[in-house]
Design a protein around this motif. Structure first.
Motif, mmCIF file in Angstrom:
data_model
loop_
_atom_site.group_PDB
_atom_site.id
_atom_site.type_symbol
_atom_site.label_atom_id
_atom_site.label_comp_id
_atom_site.label_asym_id
_atom_site.label_seq_id
_atom_site.Cartn_x
_atom_site.Cartn_y
_atom_site.Cartn_z
ATOM 1 N N THR A 11 0.861 -1.178 0.000
ATOM 2 C CA THR A 11 0.000 0.000 0.000
ATOM 3 C C THR A 11 0.897 1.227 0.000
ATOM 4 O O THR A 11 1.709 1.410 0.903
ATOM 5 C CB THR A 11 -0.904 0.006 1.245
ATOM 6 N N ARG B 253 -0.313 4.540 -0.699
ATOM 7 C CA ARG B 253 -1.148 5.732 -0.811
ATOM 8 C C ARG B 253 -0.503 6.948 -0.176
ATOM 9 O O ARG B 253 -0.743 8.076 -0.605
ATOM 10 C CB ARG B 253 -2.514 5.455 -0.172
ATOM 11 N N ARG B 254 0.331 6.747 0.860
ATOM 12 C CA ARG B 254 1.012 7.885 1.485
ATOM 13 C C ARG B 254 1.948 8.581 0.503
ATOM 14 O O ARG B 254 2.313 9.737 0.694
ATOM 15 C CB ARG B 254 1.823 7.423 2.700
ATOM 16 N N ALA C 224 1.302 8.776 -2.826
ATOM 17 C CA ALA C 224 0.569 9.018 -4.070
ATOM 18 C C ALA C 224 0.959 10.346 -4.707
ATOM 19 O O ALA C 224 1.084 10.442 -5.934
ATOM 20 C CB ALA C 224 -0.930 8.971 -3.804
ATOM 21 N N PRO D 137 -6.098 12.489 -3.585
ATOM 22 C CA PRO D 137 -6.810 11.405 -2.905
ATOM 23 C C PRO D 137 -7.449 10.411 -3.880
ATOM 24 O O PRO D 137 -7.485 9.206 -3.605
ATOM 25 C CB PRO D 137 -7.878 12.141 -2.087
ATOM 26 N N ALA E 86 -4.713 8.311 -5.377
ATOM 27 C CA ALA E 86 -4.289 7.307 -4.396
ATOM 28 C C ALA E 86 -5.215 6.105 -4.385
ATOM 29 O O ALA E 86 -4.769 4.966 -4.191
ATOM 30 C CB ALA E 86 -4.215 7.932 -3.010
ATOM 31 N N LEU E 87 -6.515 6.328 -4.591
ATOM 32 C CA LEU E 87 -7.453 5.217 -4.647
ATOM 33 C C LEU E 87 -7.228 4.353 -5.877
ATOM 34 O O LEU E 87 -7.369 3.130 -5.835
ATOM 35 C CB LEU E 87 -8.895 5.744 -4.642
ATOM 36 N N GLY F 197 -2.897 3.436 -5.682
ATOM 37 C CA GLY F 197 -2.286 3.428 -4.359
ATOM 38 C C GLY F 197 -1.797 2.073 -3.892
ATOM 39 O O GLY F 197 -1.407 1.917 -2.735
ATOM 40 N N ARG F 198 -1.815 1.077 -4.784
ATOM 41 C CA ARG F 198 -1.277 -0.236 -4.463
ATOM 42 C C ARG F 198 -0.349 -0.705 -5.576
ATOM 43 O O ARG F 198 -0.566 -0.370 -6.750
ATOM 44 C CB ARG F 198 -2.405 -1.260 -4.263
#
Length: 245
Positions: free
Chosen positions: A191, A193-194, A196, A229, A232-233, A236-237
């Motif tokens: 993960t 996302r931090r 992104a 955001p 990131a969705l 984000g992986r």
């Protein structure tokens, strides 16, 4: 601290396929090195892609960028002749290219090598060659190898989203559903996302690709315009398959 060497085919691949992983590793204090097979050269002169890669790498925290110097091979059915003084990567001798990569691994005392899955992701000949070269270099050096990929079900969902948003997408959807890796093969899911914002900024640094006419350009333009955001969705992986000795 460890040293991670990420081996990629083209200038924009590090940000797109493993940008979050590289940014996360760099933020955690690890040394990150990117090796790119193709050299960012046109038929006779440098293209902006090389400078764009350096800018993107700096955003991700990459400490060093190495170019193996091969020419890009293209993704169509026609294999163009080699440009003067250089060889297209798809025609490179795998053993020779693997020794070039192995030399970097030895020099950096690398703990981990990142390559591509056997399909080369979506099947680009240069990506498939990266898979072959990385596996051989890992055997030559005994370096741990993770292959960047995506679960096929995730690929299918992303393609459906792209089509629902009516973004031009000039890829064979049926072929993509058989590309990358089955979910059962995935060994590592990160993960990111931090990171992104860094990944998105690194993609945006590839201006010639984002503003260009390539098949992926319309998708890239949407990705770099998304609010962080939402980006990131979507991205984000990141996924990898570890190759056991």
């Amino acid at each position: 601290m460890t040293t991670i060497v990420a081996f990629h085919a083209h200038a924009d691949d590090p940000a797109l396929l493993s940008g979050g992983t590289l940014a996360r590793a760099a933020a955690d204090g690890h040394r990150v090195v990117v090796v790119v097979a193709t050299d960012g050269m046109g038929e006779e002169c440098p293209t902006p892609r090389r400078a764009e890669l350096e800018a993107a790498a700096a955003i991700l925290g990459v400490r060093r960028v190495v170019h193996l110097g091969y020419a890009e091979s293209g993704h169509g059915p026609v294999r163009y002749p080699d440009p003067p003084g250089r060889q297209r990567f798809v025609r490179a001798d795998t053993e020779e290219a693997a020794h070039r990569l192995a030399a970097v691994l030895h020099e950096e005392r690398a703990d981990l090598l990142l390559g591509y899955d056997p399909n080369g992701g979506y099947g680009h000949p240069d990506h498939v060659k990266v898979h072959e070269v990385a596996r051989r270099a890992a055997r030559l050096t005994g370096t741990r190898l993770l292959e960047a990929t995506m679960p096929r079900d995730v690929v299918v969902r992303l393609v459906r989203l792209i089509r629902a948003l009516r973004i031009p997408f000039r890829y064979d959807v049926a072929a993509l559903s058989r590309a990358y890796s089955p979910a059962s093969a995935i060994t590592h899911r990160f993960t990111v996302r931090r990171f992104a914002a860094r990944k998105q900024a690194a993609l945006a640094a590839h201006v010639s690709d984002v503003r260009g006419t390539g098949r992926l350009a319309p998708v890239l333009r949407v990705l770099v315009w998304l609010p962080v955001p939402v980006f990131a969705l979507v991205l984000g992986r990141e996924w990898y398959v570890e190759v056991r000795p």
